[in-house]
Design a protein around this motif. Structure first.
Motif, mmCIF file in Angstrom:
data_model
loop_
_atom_site.group_PDB
_atom_site.id
_atom_site.type_symbol
_atom_site.label_atom_id
_atom_site.label_comp_id
_atom_site.label_asym_id
_atom_site.label_seq_id
_atom_site.Cartn_x
_atom_site.Cartn_y
_atom_site.Cartn_z
ATOM 1 N N LEU A 163 -3.476 -3.515 7.775
ATOM 2 C CA LEU A 163 -2.199 -4.151 7.458
ATOM 3 C C LEU A 163 -2.413 -5.581 6.964
ATOM 4 O O LEU A 163 -1.784 -6.012 5.985
ATOM 5 N N ALA A 204 7.232 0.030 8.326
ATOM 6 C CA ALA A 204 7.003 -1.414 8.431
ATOM 7 C C ALA A 204 8.296 -2.126 8.839
ATOM 8 O O ALA A 204 9.375 -1.801 8.363
ATOM 9 N N THR A 227 6.473 -7.078 12.163
ATOM 10 C CA THR A 227 5.091 -6.753 11.795
ATOM 11 C C THR A 227 4.617 -7.661 10.667
ATOM 12 O O THR A 227 3.504 -8.186 10.702
ATOM 13 N N ARG A 230 4.191 -11.285 12.037
ATOM 14 C CA ARG A 230 2.962 -11.429 12.844
ATOM 15 C C ARG A 230 1.736 -11.485 11.937
ATOM 16 O O ARG A 230 0.819 -12.275 12.162
ATOM 17 N N THR A 231 1.733 -10.657 10.920
ATOM 18 C CA THR A 231 0.609 -10.649 9.991
ATOM 19 C C THR A 231 0.535 -11.966 9.222
ATOM 20 O O THR A 231 -0.546 -12.537 9.050
#
Length: 150
Positions: A30, A61, A65, A68-69
């Motif tokens: 990811l 997704a 998410t 955070r990435t």
């Protein structure tokens, strides 16, 4: 996008993976996808734009998410955040700490990263004169790029 562009992106993704692994961090699939999407864009992209593009291949997704990435990529210096537009841009020389200045075209949205050592030195000197220690410096200048000036 040309074959050379894809090779350049693949090379940067590989370097980013090695960089993270050398630091003891996992460069997950990811993280690789989002970093790759930012490299493909070439300019600044918002989190929800990234989410929409990511959903084309990762239907489950979620915004959390993506955020955070992005936090991970920011922490490791793989991307920069353009505060004035709340967007993100890939960094191509993430393996060194450097002052950052962005030239942001208000017409087409292109973002160009420049480095001006003289600017950093001047800022550090002026800050020091009032007892302030600059830890991180990002400057954003808005205007029009050469393409939009024509």
């Amino acid at each position: 996008m040309t074959t050379a562009d894809h090779e350049c992106i693949d090379n940067l993704v590989y370097k980013a993976r090695q960089f993270c692994e050398d630091k003891g961090a996992r460069f997950t699939l990811l993280r690789e996808k989002i970093y790759g999407l930012l490299l493909e864009q070439g300019g600044a992209v918002g989190a929800y734009e990234l989410l929409d593009t990511l959903k084309l291949t990762e239907s489950n997704a979620k915004p959390a998410t993506v955020y955070r990435t992005l936090d991970f990529l920011l922490e490791f210096g793989l991307i920069h955040k353009i505060e004035s537009t709340n967007a993100f841009v890939a960094c191509h020389h993430f393996d060194c700490l450097h002052p950052v200045q962005f030239l942001i075209c208000d017409t087409c949205g292109e973002v160009t990263e420049i480095q001006s050592v003289g600017l950093k030195d001047t800022l550090d000197k002026q800050a020091s004169s009032v007892g302030f220690n600059v830890v991180k410096q990002t400057i954003e200048a808005h205007g029009t790029c050469s393409e939009c000036n024509n």
